[in-house]
Structure formats: structure tokens, C-alpha cells
Write a protein that holds these residues in place. Structure first.
Motif, short mmCIF file in Angstrom:
data_model
loop_
_atom_site.label_atom_id
_atom_site.label_comp_id
_atom_site.label_asym_id
_atom_site.label_seq_id
_atom_site.Cartn_x
_atom_site.Cartn_y
_atom_site.Cartn_z
N LYS A 175 0.72 -1.27 0.11
CA LYS A 175 -0.15 0.06 -0.07
C LYS A 175 1.00 1.40 0.11
O LYS A 175 0.56 2.23 -0.76
CB LYS A 175 -0.93 -0.19 1.31
N LYS A 176 1.83 1.30 0.88
CA LYS A 176 2.99 2.36 0.87
C LYS A 176 3.67 2.62 -0.25
O LYS A 176 3.79 3.61 -0.84
CB LYS A 176 3.67 2.15 1.99
N LEU A 177 3.99 1.50 -1.14
CA LEU A 177 4.61 1.49 -2.38
C LEU A 177 3.80 2.22 -3.40
O LEU A 177 4.07 2.86 -4.33
CB LEU A 177 5.14 0.18 -2.71
N GLY A 228 4.28 5.50 -5.59
CA GLY A 228 4.16 5.55 -7.01
C GLY A 228 3.10 6.45 -7.35
O GLY A 228 3.43 7.32 -8.44
N GLN A 229 1.79 6.53 -6.93
CA GLN A 229 0.94 7.69 -7.35
C GLN A 229 1.28 9.09 -7.02
O GLN A 229 1.16 9.75 -7.83
CB GLN A 229 -0.49 7.41 -6.58
N LEU A 266 4.35 10.16 -7.01
CA LEU A 266 5.53 10.43 -7.92
C LEU A 266 4.96 10.77 -9.19
O LEU A 266 5.47 11.68 -9.90
CB LEU A 266 6.56 9.39 -7.95
N GLY A 267 3.90 9.82 -9.76
CA GLY A 267 3.22 10.04 -10.91
C GLY A 267 2.65 11.49 -11.07
O GLY A 267 2.75 12.16 -12.12
N GLY A 268 1.88 11.67 -9.89
CA GLY A 268 1.23 12.94 -9.93
C GLY A 268 2.17 14.22 -10.05
O GLY A 268 1.67 15.36 -10.77
N ALA A 269 3.40 14.03 -9.45
CA ALA A 269 4.33 15.23 -9.32
C ALA A 269 4.82 15.24 -10.97
O ALA A 269 5.06 16.45 -11.39
CB ALA A 269 5.42 14.86 -8.35
N VAL A 270 5.23 14.37 -11.26
CA VAL A 270 5.80 14.25 -12.74
C VAL A 270 4.63 14.82 -13.76
O VAL A 270 4.90 15.68 -14.55
CB VAL A 270 6.11 12.69 -13.40
#
Length: 79
Positions: free
Chosen positions: A23-25, A29-30, A32-36
Motif C-alpha cells: 500500500k505504501k509503495l 508511486g501515485q 511520484l506520478g502526480g508530481a511528474v
């Protein structure tokens, strides 16, 4: 010694999943994807705004800054 086999990477992946949990991973990931995605959108918006104004984005930043532009001729006459 320089490169790892697939078994080494699988063991590392299992250890990371045990330490952090899936869940934490997934949340990381979400995030990081939102930041990109936000970064890419910001870059596109910056390019669109500079294209609309007809000047480069860097020149607009310099123009909008709080520095005062004084001609050297005027300043040298006052001294």
C-alpha cells in the motif's frame, strides 16, 4: 560482480515490499506520478503563456522582477 542477476533483483524487491508494504509503495508511486504530471503541465503552461505574449519566458521573468532599470547616462550625469 558488476551486474546483478534477475534473482538478486527479485530478492531486493521482496525485501522492499516487506519493509514498506504494497500500500505504501502504491501511494508513493501515485505521488511520484502526480508530481511528474504536474511538472509536465507546468512546463506546457509556461510555454503557452510565453508564446501568447510573444517573448521568451525567461525575458518575462526578468521584466516582472523587482529590479529597477536605470540608464547609465542618467546616473552618470547626476554624480
Amino acid at each position: 560482480m558488476g551486474s546483478f542477476s534477475i534473482w538478486h533483483w527479485l530478492i531486493v524487491l521482496v525485501i522492499v515490499m516487506l519493509v514498506f508494504g504494497t500500500k505504501k509503495l502504491r501511494n508513493m508511486g501515485q505521488d511520484l506520478g502526480g508530481a511528474v504530471k504536474g511538472f509536465k503541465d507546468g512546463m506546457k503552461d509556461g510555454e503557452n503563456k510565453s508564446a501568447e505574449s510573444g517573448e521568451p519566458a525567461q525575458a518575462k521573468e526578468l521584466r516582472d522582477s523587482t529590479t529597477i532599470d536605470v540608464d547609465a547616462k542618467e546616473k552618470s550625469r547626476q554624480q
